[in-house]
Write a protein that holds these residues in place. Structure first.
Motif, PDB file in Angstrom:
ATOM      1  N   ILE A   1     -12.258  -5.404  33.607  1.00  0.00           N
ATOM      2  CA  ILE A   1     -11.173  -4.538  34.080  1.00  0.00           C
ATOM      3  C   ILE A   1     -10.134  -5.364  34.833  1.00  0.00           C
ATOM      4  O   ILE A   1      -8.937  -5.197  34.631  1.00  0.00           O
ATOM      5  CB  ILE A   1     -11.729  -3.401  34.955  1.00  0.00           C
ATOM      6  N   GLY A   2     -10.599  -6.287  35.687  1.00  0.00           N
ATOM      7  CA  GLY A   2      -9.682  -7.166  36.419  1.00  0.00           C
ATOM      8  C   GLY A   2      -8.867  -8.044  35.474  1.00  0.00           C
ATOM      9  O   GLY A   2      -7.668  -8.258  35.679  1.00  0.00           O
ATOM     10  N   LEU A   3      -9.496  -8.564  34.428  1.00  0.00           N
ATOM     11  CA  LEU A   3      -8.799  -9.386  33.440  1.00  0.00           C
ATOM     12  C   LEU A   3      -7.735  -8.571  32.717  1.00  0.00           C
ATOM     13  O   LEU A   3      -6.602  -9.033  32.532  1.00  0.00           O
ATOM     14  CB  LEU A   3      -9.802  -9.969  32.444  1.00  0.00           C
ATOM     15  N   ILE A   4      -8.062  -7.356  32.333  1.00  0.00           N
ATOM     16  CA  ILE A   4      -7.089  -6.490  31.646  1.00  0.00           C
ATOM     17  C   ILE A   4      -5.907  -6.188  32.561  1.00  0.00           C
ATOM     18  O   ILE A   4      -4.741  -6.285  32.150  1.00  0.00           O
ATOM     19  CB  ILE A   4      -7.767  -5.197  31.155  1.00  0.00           C
ATOM     20  N   ILE A   5      -6.182  -5.846  33.828  1.00  0.00           N
ATOM     21  CA  ILE A   5      -5.104  -5.565  34.777  1.00  0.00           C
ATOM     22  C   ILE A   5      -4.245  -6.805  34.989  1.00  0.00           C
ATOM     23  O   ILE A   5      -3.012  -6.725  35.024  1.00  0.00           O
ATOM     24  CB  ILE A   5      -5.677  -5.050  36.110  1.00  0.00           C
ATOM     25  N   GLY A   6      -4.891  -7.965  35.105  1.00  0.00           N
ATOM     26  CA  GLY A   6      -4.138  -9.219  35.264  1.00  0.00           C
ATOM     27  C   GLY A   6      -3.229  -9.507  34.079  1.00  0.00           C
ATOM     28  O   GLY A   6      -2.075  -9.919  34.244  1.00  0.00           O
ATOM     29  N   LEU A   7      -3.738  -9.291  32.869  1.00  0.00           N
ATOM     30  CA  LEU A   7      -2.925  -9.521  31.668  1.00  0.00           C
ATOM     31  C   LEU A   7      -1.756  -8.540  31.598  1.00  0.00           C
ATOM     32  O   LEU A   7      -0.632  -8.933  31.246  1.00  0.00           O
ATOM     33  CB  LEU A   7      -3.790  -9.411  30.415  1.00  0.00           C
ATOM     34  N   VAL A   8      -1.998  -7.280  31.946  1.00  0.00           N
ATOM     35  CA  VAL A   8      -0.922  -6.287  31.934  1.00  0.00           C
ATOM     36  C   VAL A   8       0.148  -6.653  32.965  1.00  0.00           C
ATOM     37  O   VAL A   8       1.355  -6.578  32.685  1.00  0.00           O
ATOM     38  CB  VAL A   8      -1.480  -4.869  32.173  1.00  0.00           C
ATOM     39  N   LEU A   9      -0.276  -7.064  34.158  1.00  0.00           N
ATOM     40  CA  LEU A   9       0.689  -7.473  35.186  1.00  0.00           C
ATOM     41  C   LEU A   9       1.484  -8.705  34.752  1.00  0.00           C
ATOM     42  O   LEU A   9       2.705  -8.766  34.942  1.00  0.00           O
ATOM     43  CB  LEU A   9      -0.020  -7.749  36.513  1.00  0.00           C
ATOM     44  N   ALA A  10       0.793  -9.694  34.177  1.00  0.00           N
ATOM     45  CA  ALA A  10       1.486 -10.899  33.716  1.00  0.00           C
ATOM     46  C   ALA A  10       2.487 -10.561  32.623  1.00  0.00           C
ATOM     47  O   ALA A  10       3.622 -11.072  32.622  1.00  0.00           O
ATOM     48  CB  ALA A  10       0.469 -11.926  33.218  1.00  0.00           C
ATOM     49  N   LEU A  11       2.095  -9.701  31.696  1.00  0.00           N
ATOM     50  CA  LEU A  11       3.003  -9.286  30.632  1.00  0.00           C
ATOM     51  C   LEU A  11       4.198  -8.543  31.211  1.00  0.00           C
ATOM     52  O   LEU A  11       5.348  -8.777  30.799  1.00  0.00           O
ATOM     53  CB  LEU A  11       2.268  -8.413  29.609  1.00  0.00           C
ATOM     54  N   GLY A  12       3.952  -7.657  32.181  1.00  0.00           N
ATOM     55  CA  GLY A  12       5.047  -6.925  32.828  1.00  0.00           C
ATOM     56  C   GLY A  12       6.014  -7.846  33.544  1.00  0.00           C
ATOM     57  O   GLY A  12       7.234  -7.673  33.460  1.00  0.00           O
ATOM     58  N   ILE A  13       5.486  -8.845  34.242  1.00  0.00           N
ATOM     59  CA  ILE A  13       6.357  -9.812  34.935  1.00  0.00           C
ATOM     60  C   ILE A  13       7.150 -10.619  33.921  1.00  0.00           C
ATOM     61  O   ILE A  13       8.352 -10.847  34.098  1.00  0.00           O
ATOM     62  CB  ILE A  13       5.518 -10.722  35.846  1.00  0.00           C
ATOM     63  N   PHE A  14       6.498 -11.045  32.833  1.00  0.00           N
ATOM     64  CA  PHE A  14       7.187 -11.811  31.795  1.00  0.00           C
ATOM     65  C   PHE A  14       8.334 -10.997  31.187  1.00  0.00           C
ATOM     66  O   PHE A  14       9.449 -11.497  31.018  1.00  0.00           O
ATOM     67  CB  PHE A  14       6.193 -12.232  30.711  1.00  0.00           C
ATOM     68  N   VAL A  15       8.087  -9.735  30.885  1.00  0.00           N
ATOM     69  CA  VAL A  15       9.119  -8.871  30.309  1.00  0.00           C
ATOM     70  C   VAL A  15      10.250  -8.653  31.304  1.00  0.00           C
ATOM     71  O   VAL A  15      11.429  -8.708  30.939  1.00  0.00           O
ATOM     72  CB  VAL A  15       8.512  -7.526  29.850  1.00  0.00           C
ATOM     73  N   ALA A  16       9.916  -8.436  32.589  1.00  0.00           N
ATOM     74  CA  ALA A  16      10.949  -8.228  33.607  1.00  0.00           C
ATOM     75  C   ALA A  16      11.820  -9.462  33.772  1.00  0.00           C
ATOM     76  O   ALA A  16      13.063  -9.365  33.874  1.00  0.00           O
ATOM     77  CB  ALA A  16      10.306  -7.847  34.941  1.00  0.00           C
ATOM     78  N   VAL A  17      11.206 -10.650  33.759  1.00  0.00           N
ATOM     79  CA  VAL A  17      11.973 -11.895  33.885  1.00  0.00           C
ATOM     80  C   VAL A  17      12.840 -12.104  32.655  1.00  0.00           C
ATOM     81  O   VAL A  17      14.010 -12.507  32.756  1.00  0.00           O
ATOM     82  CB  VAL A  17      11.033 -13.088  34.134  1.00  0.00           C
ATOM     83  N   ALA A  18      12.289 -11.830  31.469  1.00  0.00           N
ATOM     84  CA  ALA A  18      13.057 -11.991  30.241  1.00  0.00           C
ATOM     85  C   ALA A  18      14.252 -11.049  30.202  1.00  0.00           C
ATOM     86  O   ALA A  18      15.370 -11.433  29.808  1.00  0.00           O
ATOM     87  CB  ALA A  18      12.163 -11.765  29.020  1.00  0.00           C
ATOM     88  N   LEU A  19      14.066  -9.812  30.642  1.00  0.00           N
ATOM     89  CA  LEU A  19      15.171  -8.849  30.672  1.00  0.00           C
ATOM     90  C   LEU A  19      16.228  -9.222  31.715  1.00  0.00           C
ATOM     91  O   LEU A  19      17.413  -9.070  31.479  1.00  0.00           O
ATOM     92  CB  LEU A  19      14.636  -7.438  30.929  1.00  0.00           C
ATOM     93  N   ALA A  20      15.772  -9.746  32.853  1.00  0.00           N
ATOM     94  CA  ALA A  20      16.704 -10.127  33.909  1.00  0.00           C
ATOM     95  C   ALA A  20      17.524 -11.346  33.486  1.00  0.00           C
ATOM     96  O   ALA A  20      18.719 -11.428  33.800  1.00  0.00           O
ATOM     97  CB  ALA A  20      15.955 -10.407  35.208  1.00  0.00           C
ATOM     98  N   SER A  21      16.902 -12.287  32.799  1.00  0.00           N
ATOM     99  CA  SER A  21      17.644 -13.472  32.371  1.00  0.00           C
ATOM    100  C   SER A  21      18.573 -13.181  31.186  1.00  0.00           C
ATOM    101  O   SER A  21      19.571 -13.858  30.988  1.00  0.00           O
ATOM    102  CB  SER A  21      16.673 -14.609  32.034  1.00  0.00           C
TER     103      SER A  21
END
Length: 189
Positions: free
Chosen positions: A167-187
């Motif tokens: 569960i922790g791994l899944i949450i970590g992957l979802v958070l990392a993906l969300g941060i990656f998408v947010a950074v990509a959209l901001a740039s």
């Protein structure tokens, strides 16, 4: 039958407190070297603010088994009694982590709710040599106090199949993906 009480403080070993104090001291040394006096007080204070209440509550937690049912107390208040007619099943949850296992007795209630029994547990850090005997005492009270037709083993759910690590791994992957998408959209903007 006598009415047993299983206390969380019976699971603690003095070495656990010594280990926590040693880790806090090491954290303090590194914080003082890297962050100075203000950083030391902030880091050590925040750690103590988070860790000690949790340790205090688990130290005060207990489970009582008697004629009225099973009473659970998580360290504050009078606790909550679950009458025998509400308890559908009793089992042990095993959680594996880094080559060791921890075991906790739990009750299953109507509508799929589960409650872990504080004090009726065993792990590598807090071994309980009497865990099997304590679990059997709880089961014997339950079997003595309920009709066999009311004992319904619940089906395994996804929650039973997933370990806390997964569960922790899944949450970590979802958070990392969300941060990656947010950074990509901001740039891109």
């Amino acid at each position: 039958m006598n009415e047993p009480i299983y206390r969380g403080k019976d699971l603690f070993r003095p070495s656990a407190f010594v280990t926590a104090a040693a880790l806090l001291a090491v954290e303090g040394v590194f914080a003082a070297i890297k962050l100075g006096a203000a950083g030391l007080f902030f880091v050590v204070g925040l750690t103590a603010l988070l860790a000690f209440p949790a340790m205090y509550l688990s130290y005060r937690s207990w489970t009582s088994v008697g004629r009225a049912g099973i009473t659970l107390n998580w360290g504050f208040g009078q606790g909550r009694t679950y009458p025998w007619h509400e308890i559908r099943w009793i089992d042990v949850r095993e959680t594996r982590s880094r080559g060791s296992s921890s075991y906790a007795a739990r009750i299953h209630l109507p509508a799929g709710k589960r409650r872990t029994l504080p004090g009726v547990a065993s792990s590598g850090m807090y071994p309980n040599p009497n865990f099997g005997q304590q679990f059997q005492e709880v089961v014997q009270w339950w079997e003595h106090s309920t009709h066999p037709g009311s004992r319904i083993q619940p089906p395994r759910t996804l929650r039973d199949k997933l370990s806390p690590q997964v569960i922790g791994l899944i949450i970590g992957l979802v958070l990392a993906l969300g941060i990656f998408v947010a950074v990509a959209l901001a740039s891109a903007a």
